[in-house]
Structures are given as C-alpha cells and as structure tokens.
Design an enzyme around this catalytic site. Structure first.
Site, short mmCIF file in Angstrom:
data_model
loop_
_atom_site.label_atom_id
_atom_site.label_comp_id
_atom_site.label_asym_id
_atom_site.label_seq_id
_atom_site.Cartn_x
_atom_site.Cartn_y
_atom_site.Cartn_z
N ASP A 53 48.29 44.56 41.52
CA ASP A 53 47.95 43.97 40.22
C ASP A 53 46.60 44.51 39.76
OD1 ASP A 53 48.40 41.28 38.40
OD2 ASP A 53 46.28 41.64 38.81
N TYR A 58 39.62 45.92 34.43
CA TYR A 58 39.09 46.00 35.80
C TYR A 58 38.44 47.36 36.06
CZ TYR A 58 42.20 41.98 36.87
OH TYR A 58 42.86 40.78 36.89
N LYS A 83 47.40 45.09 32.52
CA LYS A 83 47.22 44.12 31.42
C LYS A 83 46.45 44.71 30.25
CE LYS A 83 46.69 40.83 35.20
NZ LYS A 83 45.85 41.53 36.18
N HIS A 116 46.43 40.14 28.56
CA HIS A 116 45.53 39.59 29.59
C HIS A 116 45.06 38.18 29.27
CE1 HIS A 116 42.53 41.09 32.84
NE2 HIS A 116 42.76 39.81 32.97
#
Ligand code: A2P
Length: 292
Positions: A53, A58, A83, A116
């Site tokens: 994930d 990120y 996301k 997200h």
C-alpha cells in the site's frame, strides 16, 4: 457482506467486482528512505505479503516501483494500492495524477486506486463537487482497464453517502483509520449496506495501543503480541489491516496470525474499550461524525 477468505493458509478479501485483495497489506506511510524500504519490502515479500500500500503523497512510489521490479515475482502475484492526493480532485488533474503514479511505479496497471481524502473544502457544495469530479475520473480510469478496482479512503458516512447518491460505480473499498477504540459505526454501516469492503490504516492505533493493559492481558492469554491481537481483531470484523513496519521481526510477526482466533467474549471486551489513541487526524475534520 462477509468478504474475508482463507485459502491454503493465505488471507484475502473479495471485492464486489470479484477482485481478490490479499491481506494483510504492507503499509509504507512515512517511509521514504531507499535503504529502509529496500530491507522492508524484501522482508515483506519473503514473508508472504503480496499487497503493498502506497500513495502519491508518500513520495515513495518511485522506490517501490524499482524494488518490486528487482524482486523475482510475477506482476499478477502482487497487489498494489495507491492513492490520489487532495490537490488533484479535478477531472483532468486526477487522470494526470494517475498516469504519474503508474509511471513512478513502472506499472501498466494498478490493482486498487483510491481517492486519498475527501475534499476539505468548507463549502459543502464545492466539497461535493470536487469529490464527484475526482470520482468520475476514477470511474473512467476503471472503465479504461488501467485499474482493477477503485475506491476511496477516509470517506466517513457523510461524504460517502453524498458520493453514493451521484456515483455511477459504487466504490469497491474504503480505507479508513480503524482500530480498537476507534470505529466509526455509521461509516461501517454505510459500507456494509453498499458492499463496500473496508480496510484499516493504523490498525495499531499509530502504535498507541501496544502498551494498553487490557490489550496486553488479552494478548498474553493467547500467547500472542498486542500487534497480532489488534490485527486479528480487524480481520474478525471483516476489515483488511494495512500495517506498516520497517523492522524485519515485526514485519514477520504481523503476518504470522493465520491460526489465531479470538473468542466472542474477548472480541466484545475489545469492542467495548474507549478511545485509547490513534493518529488523531480525524478529530479536526470529522468531529461531528466521531461517536465511537
Ligand atoms: P516500526 O516500523 O518501527 O516497526 P500503525 O500501523 O497503527 O500506524 O502503527 C505503526 C507503528 O507501529 C509503526 O511505528 C511501527 O514501527 C510500529 N509497529 C508495527 N508493527 C509492530 C509490532 N508488531 N510491534 C510493535 N510495533 C509495531
């Protein structure tokens, strides 16, 4: 809908479009360092995780893209979730953002693509509009075959119900903060009524649950760790945990839970515990909906 399945000792979830999602998912939030990810992803894949994930925000999709191509595994044995970030909640921007995620991950399709966070616009009409624009982009990406399933993340009941009233395709999954002491019951009900699978981020309450005396006592009784207790509690609630660790022994510990089953009395005890701690990220945004 009961969508957790066990096959030959491996756990998976079935989405309503028949896509099988391997669980436990390996989380990568806050890990951007190449060498840390190199060790962690290798350990995770060696230990049997098949679901990674990530998210555009990120800032590690490019590293994950590189590492999964170095590992001797077929693409269709891996499940990659990523996301769409909140600055991209416009139809063309969302489509562009998806393409960039594909490029960074060096893939020609994504397994699961999520919005997200819902729009944080304080104007309710604009918020609805932005969520719907982004969702339309995801629906079209899904129809193009570049993604096997689409869903949302951090959509609590209000945002989800509004989206559902306008969407052509019902989201297949909603990834929310969910752990012992923090369950949004209304959101869970909306998901259940619409066959939306639920996955849990921060299933260890951001690490805050690990020192709780009630949890330690129950975990000791089963001779398991508190982390394992928290993950099994999610699974027994039909929720797929996304757990992050960069520590090889904890990575292994978190997936070594297949033979653990909690009895009804202990499940009820855990269900009844008050808020213990978590990321705290929902408190400002969704305070009206947070009645645990
Ligand atoms: P680390 O990466 O050093 O293992 P959550 O998923 O609820 O946000 O919790 C993640 C945090 O919990 C991370 O800081 C992670 O640290 C830690 N963690 C993950 N697995 C375990 C475990 N089995 N035992 C103790 N801490 C863990």
């Amino acid at each position: 809908m009961k969508n957790v399945q066990m096959h030959n000792g491996s756990i998976s979830f079935l989405l309503y479009n028949n896509v099988k999602v391997p669980g436990i998912a390996f989380g990568t939030w806050k890990v951007k360092d190449f060498s840390q990810l190199e060790v962690a992803i290798k350990c995770a894949l060696d230990d049997g995780y098949r679901h990674i994930d990530t998210a555009a925000i990120y800032d590690n999709e490019h590293i994950i893209g590189e590492l999964i191509h170095l590992y001797p595994i077929k693409r269709d044995e891996l499940f990659i979730t990523t996301k769409l970030w909140g600055t991209e909640l416009k139809y063309p921007r969302a489509q562009q953002a998806f393409k960039k995620s594909l490029e960074r991950l060096r893939l020609d399709y994504i397994d699961l693509y999520l919005i997200h966070w819902p729009s944080n616009n304080t104007d309710i009409k604009l918020r609805e509009y932005e969520n719907l624009e982004a969702w339309k982009a995801l629906e079209d990406i899904y129809s193009s075959g570049k993604v096997r399933a689409i869903g949302v993340s951090n959509f609590l009941a209000d945002d989800l119900e509004i989206l559902l009233s306008k969407a052509n395709i019902v989201p297949m999954l909603n990834q929310i903060e969910y752990h012992v002491g923090q369950v949004s019951h209304r959101t869970m009900r909306v998901c259940d009524q619409n066959n939306i699978a639920v996955s849990a981020w921060s299933p260890l309450g951001h690490g805050n649950l690990l020192k709780n005396p009630d949890l330690i006592e129950i975990a000791n009784k089963y001779k398991i760790s508190v982390a394992q207790l928290c993950l099994v509690w999610c699974l027994q609630h039909n929720v797929l945990p996304v757990v992050k660790s960069i520590n090889p022994s904890r990575i292994r510990e978190n997936i070594s839970i297949k033979s653990i089953h909690l009895n009804e009395k202990d499940m009820k005890h855990l269900d009844a515990l008050p808020y213990i701690g978590g990321s705290g990220l929902y408190f400002n945004r969704f305070k009206d909906e947070l009645i645990f």
